[in-house]
Design a protein around this motif. Structure first.
Motif, PDB file in Angstrom:
ATOM      1  N   GLY A   2       0.686  -1.073  -0.105  1.00 15.53           N
ATOM      2  CA  GLY A   2       0.072  -0.271   0.085  1.00 15.53           C
ATOM      3  C   GLY A   2       0.822   1.270   0.154  1.00 15.53           C
ATOM      4  N   LEU A   3       0.149   2.405  -0.267  1.00  9.00           N
ATOM      5  CA  LEU A   3       0.789   3.512  -0.112  1.00  9.00           C
ATOM      6  C   LEU A   3       1.504   4.081   1.145  1.00  9.00           C
ATOM      7  CD1 LEU A   3       1.663   5.985  -2.073  1.00  9.00           C
ATOM      8  CD2 LEU A   3      -0.709   7.150  -1.174  1.00  9.00           C
ATOM      9  N   GLU A   4       0.946   3.673   2.323  1.00  5.83           N
ATOM     10  CA  GLU A   4       1.370   3.768   3.572  1.00  5.83           C
ATOM     11  C   GLU A   4       2.733   3.193   4.030  1.00  5.83           C
ATOM     12  OE1 GLU A   4       0.209   6.241   5.445  1.00  5.83           O
ATOM     13  OE2 GLU A   4      -1.446   6.547   4.027  1.00  5.83           O
ATOM     14  N   LYS A   5       2.696   1.705   3.443  1.00  7.84           N
ATOM     15  CA  LYS A   5       3.901   1.192   3.622  1.00  7.84           C
ATOM     16  C   LYS A   5       4.908   1.617   2.825  1.00  7.84           C
ATOM     17  CE  LYS A   5       1.993  -3.375   5.081  1.00  7.84           C
ATOM     18  NZ  LYS A   5       1.762  -4.637   4.889  1.00  7.84           N
ATOM     19  N   LYS A   7       5.470   4.861   1.887  1.00  7.70           N
ATOM     20  CA  LYS A   7       5.987   6.114   2.354  1.00  7.70           C
ATOM     21  C   LYS A   7       6.735   5.571   3.757  1.00  7.70           C
ATOM     22  CE  LYS A   7       2.593   9.137   0.674  1.00  7.70           C
ATOM     23  NZ  LYS A   7       1.448   9.996   1.096  1.00  7.70           N
ATOM     24  N   ASP A   8       6.671   4.558   4.059  1.00  9.76           N
ATOM     25  CA  ASP A   8       7.366   4.180   5.659  1.00  9.76           C
ATOM     26  C   ASP A   8       8.802   3.781   5.120  1.00  9.76           C
ATOM     27  OD1 ASP A   8       8.008   3.625   7.992  1.00  9.76           O
ATOM     28  OD2 ASP A   8       6.947   1.920   8.218  1.00  9.76           O
ATOM     29  N   ARG A   9       9.863   4.677   5.552  1.00  9.74           N
ATOM     30  CA  ARG A   9      11.306   4.642   5.511  1.00  9.74           C
ATOM     31  C   ARG A   9      11.551   3.511   5.990  1.00  9.74           C
ATOM     32  NH1 ARG A   9      12.367   7.497   0.821  1.00  9.74           N
ATOM     33  NH2 ARG A   9      11.434   9.286   0.773  1.00  9.74           N
ATOM     34  N   ILE A  11      10.736   0.546   6.968  1.00 11.88           N
ATOM     35  CA  ILE A  11       9.848  -0.853   6.537  1.00 11.88           C
ATOM     36  C   ILE A  11      10.652  -2.078   6.647  1.00 11.88           C
ATOM     37  CG2 ILE A  11      10.059  -0.811   4.027  1.00 11.88           C
ATOM     38  CD1 ILE A  11       7.305  -1.831   3.804  1.00 11.88           C
TER      39      ILE A  11
END
Length: 207
Positions: A2-5, A7-9, A11
């Motif tokens: 997903g987009l949220e994952k 954007k997560d640096r 991860i």
């Protein structure tokens, strides 16, 4: 993903293993126990076995991998570009170079110098031909552009010197007359074919 994952640096932080400084041995006894523990695992003995097999093979089985330079030398690839050579004509022994100057013009290192004149037969004669090996990068452009296959890269790579004057080669490039029969031909335009002797036919006026 997903987009949220996306954007997560952080991860991929879950794949990392954090090493704490408290896990390193602090005293000499702990260091000794660490070395003894690693030795018992067998990695040390596996390495010693490999070294022992290579040593016995080199000493008793003739499997020496070390080249005894300069008595022994590794073979050079056919496309290796070493110190230049100026080839001569097999029939007359004259230099193949016609003084066109293409090698001097295409040299990107600007290390080739040529001095020519017009002889009594109105043909261009090469008076001096020098290559500054201190600037040469051995790109091979001079050998590629030569229309007469006069300049090639030979197999002499041992050209170390302590003086810059030794890096400018003049007469050393030309094949000596006494070694003309040993001259190695290189494939390209103007080269002698391997079966040239079979293709030569006698003229009607030959005696």
């Amino acid at each position: 993903m997903g987009l949220e994952k996306l954007k997560d640096r952080n991860i991929s932080m879950g794949d990392y293993v954090n090493v704490l400084e408290e896990e390193y041995p602090q005293t000499s006894w702990e260091q000794f126990k660490q070395v003894a523990k690693r030795s018992v695992k067998g990695e040390l003995f596996v390495g010693l076995k490999i070294v022992w097999n290579m040593m016995t093979g080199a000493l008793f089985k003739g499997e020496m991998h070390t080249v005894q330079y300069p008595a022994e030398k590794l073979p050079i690839g056919p496309r290796y570009r070493a110190v230049h050579k100026l080839l001569a004509l097999l029939e007359s022994g004259e230099n193949r170079c016609i003084g066109c100057g293409l090698c001097e013009k295409i040299c990107i290192a600007d290390c080739i110098r040529m001095d020519t004149k017009i002889d009594e037969n109105s043909r261009k004669e090469v008076l001096e031909y020098s290559i500054n090996l201190g600037r040469c990068i051995f790109c091979g452009y001079c050998a590629e552009v030569c229309p007469e296959l006069a300049i090639v890269h030979g197999g002499r790579y041992e050209n170390a010197s302590e003086q810059r004057a030794h890096f400018v080669i003049k007469e050393d490039l030309l094949t000596p007359l006494d070694k003309l029969k040993q001259q190695k031909e290189y494939p390209g335009f103007g080269a002698v074919s391997p079966d040239a002797d079979k293709k030569i036919k006698k003229t009607p006026l030959s005696y």
